[in-house]
Structures are given as structure tokens and as C-alpha cells.
Design a protein around this motif. Sequence first.
Motif, PDB file in Angstrom:
ATOM      1  N   ALA A  17      44.463  40.777  40.380  1.00  0.00           N
ATOM      2  CA  ALA A  17      43.078  40.335  40.236  1.00  0.00           C
ATOM      3  C   ALA A  17      43.002  38.835  39.977  1.00  0.00           C
ATOM      4  O   ALA A  17      42.147  38.132  40.528  1.00  0.00           O
ATOM      5  CB  ALA A  17      42.394  41.112  39.108  1.00  0.00           C
ATOM      6  N   MET A  18      43.910  38.314  39.158  1.00  0.00           N
ATOM      7  CA  MET A  18      43.939  36.879  38.879  1.00  0.00           C
ATOM      8  C   MET A  18      44.285  36.087  40.131  1.00  0.00           C
ATOM      9  O   MET A  18      43.712  35.021  40.394  1.00  0.00           O
ATOM     10  CB  MET A  18      44.937  36.587  37.756  1.00  0.00           C
ATOM     11  N   ALA A  19      45.235  36.599  40.925  1.00  0.00           N
ATOM     12  CA  ALA A  19      45.611  35.905  42.158  1.00  0.00           C
ATOM     13  C   ALA A  19      44.427  35.797  43.109  1.00  0.00           C
ATOM     14  O   ALA A  19      44.328  34.842  43.890  1.00  0.00           O
ATOM     15  CB  ALA A  19      46.774  36.634  42.837  1.00  0.00           C
ATOM     16  N   MET A  20      43.512  36.775  43.038  1.00  0.00           N
ATOM     17  CA  MET A  20      42.332  36.757  43.890  1.00  0.00           C
ATOM     18  C   MET A  20      41.146  36.052  43.231  1.00  0.00           C
ATOM     19  O   MET A  20      40.028  36.079  43.752  1.00  0.00           O
ATOM     20  CB  MET A  20      41.967  38.190  44.294  1.00  0.00           C
ATOM     21  N   GLY A  21      41.407  35.419  42.059  1.00  0.00           N
ATOM     22  CA  GLY A  21      40.403  34.570  41.437  1.00  0.00           C
ATOM     23  C   GLY A  21      39.433  35.267  40.507  1.00  0.00           C
ATOM     24  O   GLY A  21      38.332  34.768  40.269  1.00  0.00           O
TER      25      GLY A  21
END
Length: 384
Positions: free
Chosen positions: A292-296
Motif C-alpha cells: 500500500a505504501m509503494a502505491m502511495g
Amino acid sequence: MTHIFLLGSYAPSLINFRGPLIRDLLAAGHRVSVGAPDIPGDVRSALEAMGAMVYETPLERRGTGMRADLAYYRVLKRILLRIRPDALLTYTIKPNIWGAFAAGSAGIPSYAMITGLGYAFTEAGARLSTRQRLTGMAARWLYRAATRRSERVIFQNPDDRDDFIRGGCLVDPAKAAMIDGSGVDMEHYSRAPLPDAPVVLMIARLLAAKGVRDYAAAAFAVRASHPSARFLLVGPFDEGPDSIGREEVEEWVADGLEYLGPTDDVRPVIAQARLYVLPSYREGTPRSVLEAMAMGRPVVTSDAPGCRETVKHGVNGLLVPVRDSRRLAAAIVHLLDNPMEVEAMGQAGYELVALKYDVKQVNRAIMDIMKLSASREDHDDAQK
């Protein structure tokens, strides 16, 4: 050419969680064999297409019977004696324990990755059944014996390492090594624009210890003041003693929670979400949070081992107490009401993943711990 045998307890995880590691090992000039129980044909084909040799290793994943576990040990030992890999790399509890015993008997170095501690290390005050307490005691005793045979024991967060040692599971603390989770493929989980719609998402197996009930309770509390907010739940039902039943989930759905079931690709559902939530009671390093963090996406997660490592409170998300649906709801409301913070936290989370959790960095760290060359050039130079 170094031959590595990678052993897990769930066949799809060899692709979903360890696929990048397999590819990086092969790209570095190493030979890779993999083992897991109940390997579906499509998983086998995908692994073989990568260049790995695939072996069926029958295992009762949820069972606690010693007879079945000893049968698993014997299968592993036969495979190791037949193919003679240079090293065994394992993850999850039964492969870690019985893989170490089998490798020790076969004279093969073994490395165990601790991706979570489970019931054996549930926090003080948690209500466990007699069976769960006995299972935890047995797991600690077996881990203590198994890790005597391991070359290194690889942890994903310092809380797990310290509790593992404190629990008597690792007699020699010098064997402990640390990596930053399983890593996330930044190219696969590419950045996606944040939607304006108030959509909240949780992805997890449907277990109480993942905080699924806390998420449901928080969802209903938030919707009382923010009726336009949508709460999505994605993940499979589980067979464990901690599992949440279908009837309970159906009741949540009737009250407005949206259960989407399991999925092979979480990217489309993450792209729908404005916030990601994981109120788990304990993790190794939560893979879904990193994705989720990688997708912002900004994250609301528990101030618990593993979870707290992924979020800097107020920077890329918010930390809330474990088992506290009221505080969880308040954190979600705060972010829904403060869109500028959501934007800033999503950017900060993306930058943190790129800096610390990129799967290429994590795989290099694993190879360093195993004293393997991390590139084909290094391998070729070593042969000269």
C-alpha cells in the motif's frame, strides 16, 4: 554454481512472496530448487518457467500432530540427501523447524527466516486456549532445538528477535541476523493516484489476530459520522483456531462492510483506496502495508511488533493501540477529515518503501547473510 533449496509451507507464496528472491538468485548464477506442499499446476509451471526445480513436500500446515510432522521431516531428509543442495533456506514455522532438523541430519547448512511469531509469542494478557498455550510451549522447545542446527536465523524486526531470544528459542544470539521484511517490488506495485472518495481498505487473512474484528467495529463507528465512507475487506477465510467464520462476516456485510473475498492481485483494490488499515496484533513485517505504501497510500496500523516498524507516526501514517477499535476509528476519521495530511503521508510512505524496503535491497541482504554472490559477475569472478 551454488545450489540453494528454498522451502515454504504454502506453494503460492513461493511466487507471491519469494518470486523476486528466486529470480535474483538465478540471475546471480545460482541454482535454485523449491519445495512446498500441495503445489497447483499453474504454480509449478510458473516456478519452472523461472528456472527453478520444484519438489512436492507434503505437510499438514495447521496440524499439531507429531506423527505428520515426523513424516514431513523424513520427506525433507530424503529430498536433501538425493539432490544435495549447498544450503537450505526456509520460512514459516514448520519448514524452519523440520527443515533445520532434516538439513542437520543430511549435513547441509540451513538458514531460517522468521516471518512472524504467532501464538507462541502472543502478548501478555491475550486469552489463549489450553491447546494454544501447549502448542506455543512445544513450538518454543522445537525452535530451541532446531536453531542449534541453523547457521543463521533471520528476523524482520527487532521485537521478534528479542522475544525469540528471550523465549529461549535461540541459544546463540550471534546467529541472529536482520532484514527489512520480505521487501516489495517497486516496479510491480507502482504508484497510483489517490482517489478523492473516502474509501478505506484492509487486506488480511480472516483471523482475529489480524485485527479484523477491530476493523469492522471501527468501520461501523466511522460510518455513523461519515456515512459516505466505504470500508473494503479483502482476504481469504482461514482454517486456524483464530479464524473468523462466514456467518460473522455476512453480518458485517449486512451492516455495510464490503467483503470482496480473496484476490490474486491486490493492486486494483489498493488503487481504489484512499487509506490503508491493518490493526494486526503482531507481524513479522506486514507485506500488505508495504504494498500500500509503494502505491502511495497512508497507513493506519497497530503500535505492535512488526507493524510499528513500517509507520513513522504522523509522517507516513498513524499508529494506534492494539485491540482498540475506538482509537482506530478516531485515526481513520482524522485522516478522512484532513486531505492535505493524506497526500503528504502517501508521499512519505512511498519514499520510505523506496529507501528501506525495496525487494532488491532485501534480497541482497539475504544473500549477504548466506555468503552468496549477489550478481553473476561476482559469481563468475569467484570461479576464476
